[in-house]
Scaffold this motif. Structure first.
Motif, mmCIF file in Angstrom:
data_model
loop_
_atom_site.group_PDB
_atom_site.id
_atom_site.type_symbol
_atom_site.label_atom_id
_atom_site.label_comp_id
_atom_site.label_asym_id
_atom_site.label_seq_id
_atom_site.Cartn_x
_atom_site.Cartn_y
_atom_site.Cartn_z
ATOM 1 N N ALA A 730 0.828 -1.417 -0.294
ATOM 2 C CA ALA A 730 0.223 0.376 -0.201
ATOM 3 C C ALA A 730 0.698 1.328 0.204
ATOM 4 C CB ALA A 730 -0.912 0.391 1.844
ATOM 5 N N ALA A 731 0.272 2.669 -0.516
ATOM 6 C CA ALA A 731 1.615 3.644 -0.500
ATOM 7 C C ALA A 731 0.588 5.196 -0.462
ATOM 8 C CB ALA A 731 1.663 4.047 -2.235
ATOM 9 N N GLY A 732 0.658 5.478 0.209
ATOM 10 C CA GLY A 732 0.374 6.890 1.067
ATOM 11 C C GLY A 732 0.997 7.477 1.328
ATOM 12 N N MET A 733 0.228 8.854 1.278
ATOM 13 C CA MET A 733 1.106 10.109 1.653
ATOM 14 C C MET A 733 1.058 10.124 3.835
ATOM 15 S SD MET A 733 0.843 13.707 0.266
ATOM 16 C CE MET A 733 -0.691 13.470 0.262
ATOM 17 N N TYR A 734 2.283 10.596 3.857
ATOM 18 C CA TYR A 734 1.932 11.039 5.725
ATOM 19 C C TYR A 734 1.564 12.331 5.491
ATOM 20 C CZ TYR A 734 2.701 11.662 10.794
ATOM 21 O OH TYR A 734 3.067 11.765 11.822
ATOM 22 N N ASN A 735 -0.212 11.960 6.719
ATOM 23 C CA ASN A 735 -0.406 13.914 6.770
ATOM 24 C C ASN A 735 -0.260 13.869 7.979
ATOM 25 O OD1 ASN A 735 -1.581 15.285 4.540
ATOM 26 N ND2 ASN A 735 -3.355 13.194 4.432
ATOM 27 N N SER A 736 1.270 15.259 8.115
ATOM 28 C CA SER A 736 1.583 15.496 9.526
ATOM 29 C C SER A 736 0.029 16.492 10.302
ATOM 30 C CB SER A 736 2.387 16.722 9.778
ATOM 31 O OG SER A 736 2.435 17.225 8.598
#
Lengths: 737, 638
Positions: A730-736
């Protein structure tokens, strides 16, 4: 570059490509398969249904009006249409007037609209001049027909009637509310009855189904005739007839009522703007209706889903015997060649059996396998013998690729099929490629250096690489806007990216440079994907069409037009003969690559569709939308066969496991959910009746099918990928935040 | 509804339009302004709607200025520059005229250009991979499901860690209390667990400092009790730290003034707590721990404080552990202890005091063993009461017949999972593999041979469980209310339930981790002084500390006499006196006890011996006052 190409010009190019498609086909054929794809196309055109012919005529008329005689000639020649045939038809349609020619008219106007998605305030006089008459044609239907103040009475009268009928009919007839409401409102607006329109809206908008909220919001803002001109959604609403499916009994009931009441206003709207698809048999229940409705233009007509679709898989190419030797050499494992050989044979025989639902091997000319492709196939087979068999008891492990420091900018992700490379598209217009394996990314040496290489040496492929450029990731610069779609070619030599700047770019992963920029969409291109066999690719964008391209042609081979709103996602069928597109008109369409026809329309989503996935056997399609639901479709029968509820936000990614047992969905709600696809497909009881009418009753068994829900902390899942051994990436962007 | 919806739209008033027009030097009529205002509103709405599409495709939830600009560009409108910043724009009201505006400060470019503090560049975008869920399982604990997206600790966590460790190990007891409490309930410290575990493993380096050891143990307790933490494999490390405190001859114990006994008690309590609450995690450790305890116990070279630790450790692990490890080992150990206790030399004084401690601990352990065993037998017998005969059988029957007062069913005989089953399973190579259960009478006889009357007295005066056990044929002498046929004696049967009710109040009746509260540890407030960690240890430590100075001389004289001589040594009359003395302090039951002493040859005693004491116990006037200290009555001043 001049801001935007104007409508007619664009149309012009589109039409000109039409003949070219055919010649392309011939080129492909002579190059590859050598069978009759080319010829089949015109023949098919010759034997086209009258509808198609009318379309052609409409197109011809349009071209002639715009004095594009050359195109007219070419088109006529290619379509095998004689002059008089056309003339007779044209006069024919002209003579018939409103009734039947409405079709042609509507088509005509639709064509102009697809070309004229362009802004209302287009700077070029030619365009706006052209735009006006068409809009007028469309709107003319809204000329004054009744007393505005009476609209409320009409509508509430009908409402009263529908509420009083038997339960079984009420659900069906309630479908009328929304389209009638919209049309009456627009009519009021068009006739400058602003206050009445507003009152009408206030009174009845609350009655509409909740899944129309978004449209109502658009509608609510529209109060002036001038606004209508630019509003594409509403133009669509008027040009396309809203399709309702109603049983004969209910329809008779309605008809009788309207005739009794002399309610001509409503009857007219039904006649002119709605398409009522009458069927014999039991009226449908509310849940049945709700599961199918929700799209911008109502349900799909039944006959559009009747075309035969060859959803079977293509025969696997036979790969030579050296396979086994290599296997042993490469593996160096204690010798199990016998076992392997047996396995391979069984595999081979399986694929040799001709699937009755498979298209002809050369229906679409496919590129020939190169040696490297064969090697890759061998690798694939080797890997698949080690594949983990997934089941509800044996769920896949999940590996999460988190993009850090992406500053909210990650917009698209793709893995190569062998999971060795990872590409990300970003809103800062860059495309980045990472190597997921320890093998670093290297560029090919410069031309001057390449000259020095001994080309006869065995390891020439290794020698051409420039060791100095080795790095874990490479950045590809070239786009002028956010990159909304990326896709690797199956051979891992190329990468496609589609962007807001209206182009699709082809990048070489040998040199890490841009090879081609495909211009055709003038508006943002939302998605692009390589065909499973390479060479072809499909793209779809804001201009509401999906286009089929071949990497060596700078113009599209096919244009799939028909969606009423943006094409948001595109997927190739595993046999490369079909393309599925999801759109913000809340429909999924399946297109035949061979002739560009739309062969399936799936309605039922209540929000823009953002993800699609074909099952590995090609029989089923899964689609995910902003409404957080995944719908499952049987392609062969053209039916909805499942609804998976559970996500709370847009589903951006869907993927079947390699053997199709498990469907993984990834969403903005930071979860990956696994669904029992086998069960979902097996549980369908398909008798002849449901198959014929398409009225399937769905049980809400999402909870039973949900095998697991796995959340990340604050990383939305925007891509999923099963490795060849069934490990889920799975891939995604870390949202701070 | 629609009304509300309507109002949600932004309206640009015509005044604003007129003002804007004036700005550019155009004079607008009222009508035009109105029309324009309406159109502007509509266009704005349209652009906003279009821009949401860009947001969705960028896979974001927040609409950015860029999205809006893209929508504008798409409709051939000039985009608006200057608002592309990521951070929110401050929107300020101007009170006087209800005006709202975006603050637009002037920026001194010269200053900016010449500034020396050049802002750091953005970090390179990168990809991290981690296995989130293995075989679809992963860590399903609520906290642990969250894969730490960033491997290294965030600043906040790091700060938290520093503060908390500083507070716990620091001087301020109040701060420590707060920190421990937070550690116990904070749900977001999963990432810090390894760090804390590491800190706790530092017990080995502070074995000279009882205070620090205590603090670390409290930290263990907080971590163990934190419901949001999944200890996983770290539990082993924690257990080993606790075991260290229980078993090791700590440097702090060199000084007799240091109350390391309490520390060991507390650690043992903690150990049992870990076993009760995290049985699933540590079940594999059970054998290992039993083995190491046994090893310590059987090692005569070890100091007595280690032996003490081993005994309390076994005690903490439950009466089954005592039965299988301590009890078989007792005869061998007894000889050593005896030697210590019999040495009256001055140089031995300290060691002897330690010996008494061990003696006491053993006594407590075996007493509970007896009680629980007796109780378990009763429970077992309760099912088929027909197995029992005579008056006691009737008594049991009565007991059964008064359900309102009977104690809640305690699965004493068979703790449902984990630990006890391990004992039964008895893995290969375990020393207790060939262990055969000893019958209660035989066990009592043997223990009686060691402890003599001190055991019997305690056993009998202690209210509840003893009362119920097996039938007895022995006739107590001074039994005024002897139920010749218990069936008819309502009075005595009524008293029975009273006693059993007492039992329920007693805090340490537990034998099953899951049906009852964990040992009194749960009641412990972290900040409290360590000595008060539980009601039992209150009395214990108080007595032991006071005892340490005040009564050592006394006990030194008294105790050897009090001790029952080795079995073969002769008549039990000796105990009679001592027992009397002991009793004299606290309770009125003395006479009855003395009468009990001349027992027939123990081995031949049928099990009924104890049961007939029941009515006798019933006469004990203040059982409630006694129960708190009953387990630790050894520490009562003699």
């Amino acid at each position: 570059m001049a801001a935007v190409q104007d409508g007619p010009m664009e149309l012009d190019t589109e039409k000109e490509t039409k003949p070219e498609i055919l010649s392309d086909g011939s080129a492909n054929l002579s190059g590859n398969a050598g069978s009759g794809v080319l010829s089949s196309s015109p023949h098919a055109a010759g034997a086209q249904k009258p509808e198609d012919q009318q379309t052609l005529i409409a197109v011809l008329q349009f071209l002639r009006r715009n004095k594009l005689t050359e195109s007219v000639d070419i088109l006529k020649r290619e379509a095998g249409l004689s002059d008089d045939q056309e003339n007779s038809k044209a006069t024919d349609t002209g003579g018939k007037g409103d009734g039947d020619a409405g079709d042609a008219n509507a088509l005509l106007s639709r064509v102009s609209i697809t070309s004229a998605t362009a802004p209302q305030s287009a700077p070029l006089p030619l365009k706006s001049g052209d735009d006006q008459p068409d809009v007028r044609v469309v709107l003319s239907a809204y000329s004054q027909q009744g007393e505005p103040p009476l609209y409320k009475v009409y509508y509430s009268d009908l409402k009263k009637f529908i509420e009083s009928v038997l339960d079984c009919h009420r659900a069906e007839l309630s479908q009328l509310f929304y389209p009638l409401f919209v049309h009456m409102y627009l009519e009021l607006v068009y006739n400058n009855n602003e206050s009445e329109a507003r009152a009408f809206f206030d009174k009845f908008s609350g009655d509409q189904e909740c899944y129309y909220q978004d449209d109502l919001r658009v509608l609510c803002g529209l109060t002036k005739k001038e606004h209508m001109k630019g509003n594409e959604t509403l133009l669509d609403f008027r040009t396309s007839r809203f399709v309702l499916r109603i049983s004969r009994d209910s329809y008779q009931l309605l008809k009788r009522h309207l005739q009794e009441r002399q309610n001509n206003q409503i009857w007219n709207i039904i006649q002119e703007h709605l398409y009522i698809d009458i069927f014999d048999g039991m009226p449908r229940s509310k849940s049945q209706i709700d599961s199918m409705s929700g799209s911008l233009a109502g349900e799909a007509k039944r006959e559009v889903n009747k075309v035969k679709v060859y959803y079977g898989l293509l025969k696997e190419p036979e790969i030579e015997v050296p396979l086994d030797d290599e296997d042993d050499e490469a593996e160096n494992e204690e010798g199990k060649p016998k076992k392997k050989k047996a396995k391979k044979d069984s595999l081979g025989s399986k694929s040799k059996k001709q699937d009755p639902n498979a298209p002809q091997q050369n229906r679409i000319p496919l590129p020939e396998l190169k040696d490297s492709d064969k090697l890759d196939k061998i690798m694939y087979m080797k890997e698949s013998t080690k594949r983990i068999r997934l089941s509800p008891e044996n769920l896949p492990s999940i590996c999460f690729y988190t993009f850090l420091n992406a500053y909210q900018g990650l917009t698209a992700v793709d893995f190569t099929d062998d999971s060795s490379l990872l590409a990300g598209g970003f809103s800062d217009s860059t495309v980045r490629v990472w190597s997921v394996t320890p093998k670093k990314l290297r560029k090919v040496k410069s031309a001057a250096e390449l000259n020095l290489i001994d080309k006869e040496s065995d390891d020439v492929l290794e020698r051409i690489m420039d060791e100095k450029t080795a790095s874990e990731s490479k950045v590809l610069y070239g786009h002028g806007g956010p990159v909304y779609g990326v896709s690797f070619s199956p051979d891992r030599n190329y990468l496609l990216s589609s962007s807001e700047d209206g182009t699709v770019r082809l990048w070489s992963l040998q040199t890490f440079t841009c090879l081609v920029g495909y211009k055709g969409h003038n508006y943002p291109v939302w998605d692009t994907q390589f065909s499973p066999f390479g060479y072809y690719f499909v793209s779809g964008g804001h201009d509401r069409v999906a286009r089929l391209w071949a990497t060596d042609h700078y113009q599209p081979l096919r244009i799939f037009a028909g969606h009423l709103a943006d094409v948001t996602c595109t997927r190739f069928h595993p046999n490369a003969n079909y393309v599925a597109t999801g759109s913000s008109d809340r429909t999924v369409r399946l297109w035949d690559v061979l002739n560009g026809n739309c062969v399936r329309i799936f309605t039922g989503h209540k929000g823009p569709i953002h993800s699609l996935a074909f099952s590995p056997n090609g029989k089923f399609l899964a689609s995910g939308a902003t409404d957080g639901r995944v719908l499952l479709w049987d392609i062969g029968h053209g039916l909805m066969i499942g609804e998976l509820k559970g996500h709370t936000d847009t589903i951006y990614s869907l993927r079947f496991s390699r053997d199709g047992e498990i469907l993984a969905s990834g969403s903005m709600d930071n979860t990956v959910r696994l669904w029992d696809a086998m069960k979902a497909f097996d549980d369908i009881e398909m008798d002849d009746f449901t198959a014929a009418t398409g009225h399937i009753h769905l049980y809400d068994n999402s909870q039973e099918l949900l095998l697991g829900s796995y959340n990340s902390k604050s990383t939305s899942v925007i891509h999923l990928h099963f490795t060849r051994r069934n490990l889920l990436l799975a891939a995604g962007m870390y949202n701070s935040q | 509804m629609t009304e509300r919806e309507e109002r949600r739209f932004v309206e640009v008033p015509r005044e604003s339009i007129k003002l804007m027009a004036e700005n550019t030097g155009v004079e607008l009529s009222e009508e035009v302004a109105a029309l324009l205002a309406e159109d502007v509103c509509y266009r704005l709405r349209e652009a906003t709607q279009n821009s949401s599409q860009f947001m969705r495709h960028a896979k974001r939830k927040k609409l950015s200025v860029e999205d809006f600009n893209r929508a504008l560009r798409c409709s051939n409108t000039e985009s608006i520059c200057g608002y592309g910043a990521q951070d929110a724009l401050p929107f300020r009201p101007l009170k006087e005229c209800e005006l709202f505006f975006v603050e637009d400060r002037e920026i001194n470019l010269v200053e900016l250009a010449l500034a020396t503090n050049i802002p750091k560049g953005c970090a390179e975008t990168m990809v991290r991979v981690h296995v989130s869920y293995l075989d679809g399982k992963g860590n399903l604990e609520p906290q642990a499901t969250v894969p730490t997206a960033v491997q290294s600790l965030s600043d906040d966590l790091l700060k938290y860690y520093q503060q908390v460790t500083r507070a716990i190990l620091g001087e301020d007891p109040h701060l420590m209390k707060v920190a421990l409490l937070d550690l116990q309930y904070n749900s977001k410290i999963a990432a810090l667990l390894p760090y804390f575990v590491y800190v706790i493993s530092g017990v080995k380096s502070v074995s000279h400092d009882l205070d620090q050891l205590n603090r670390l143990l409290h930290m263990v307790k907080s971590l163990v009790q934190n419901p949001y933490l999944y200890l996983g494999s770290y539990v082993r490390s924690l257990v080993s730290s606790v075991m260290y405190c229980i078993l090791e001859p700590l440097a702090a114990s060199i000084n007799p003034l240091n109350d390391h006994w309490t520390l060991r008690d507390y650690a043992a309590l903690l150990l049992s707590h870990i076993f009760w609450t995290h049985g699933d995690l540590v079940s594999g450790l059970y054998h290992q721990i039993l083995l190491s305890l046994q090893k310590v116990l059987s090692d005569p070279v070890r100091p007595l404080c280690s032996h003490y630790g081993a005994v309390v450790g076994l005690h903490a692990l439950g009466w089954k552990a005592v039965e299988r490890v301590l009890y078989p080992h007792l005869p061998a150990y007894w000889a050593n202890l005896q030697a210590v206790l019999d040495d009256y030399s001055v140089s031995n004084a300290q060691v002897k005091a330690d010996g008494h401690k061990v003696y006491g601990a053993i006594l407590v352990a075996v007493e509970r063993l007896l009680k629980m065993k007796a109780h378990s037998l009763t429970i077992a017998a309760g099912g088929g009461s027909a197995a029992l005969e005579g008056s006691v059988a009737r008594t049991v029957g009565f007991r059964e017949s008064s359900p309102g007062l009977s104690p809640p069913p305690e699965p004493i005989s068979e703790p449902p999972l984990g630990i006890a089953s391990h004992l039964h399973a008895g893995g290969a190579g375990c020393p207790w593999e060939d262990w055969t259960p000893v019958s209660l009478p035989a066990m009592y006889c043997e223990l009686y041979s060691f402890f003599g009357d001190s055991l019997a007295m305690r056993f009998s005066t202690d209210p509840p469980q003893v009362g119920i056990p097996t039938a007895s044929s022995c006739q107590p002498i001074h039994n005024k209310k002897e139920p010749a046929s218990g069936a008819t004696n309502l009075e005595s049967t009524r008293k029975m339930p009273q006693l059993t009710a007492n039992m329920n109040i007693s805090p340490r009746q537990d034998e099953s981790p899951h049906t009852e509260q964990p040992p009194s540890l749960a009641a412990t407030a972290p900040g409290r002084s360590f000595a008060r960690s539980s009601s039992s240890s209150v009395s214990r430590s108080r007595s032991s500390s006071s005892q340490a100075g005040r009564s050592t001389s006394q006990s030194r004289e008294v105790f050897p006499k009090a001790r029952f001589p080795p079995p073969q040594a002769g008549p039990p009359a000796f105990t009679f006196i001592i027992g009397g003395r002991q009793m004299g302090r606290r309770c009125q039951g003395r006479r009855f006890q003395t009468s009990f002493i001349p027992t027939p040859p123990l081995t031949s005693l049928p099990p009924r011996v104890y049961a007939h004491k029941l009515p006798v116990i019933g006469r004990v006037s203040k059982p409630v006052r006694r129960w708190t200290a009953s387990y630790y009555s050894l520490y009562l001043p003699f």
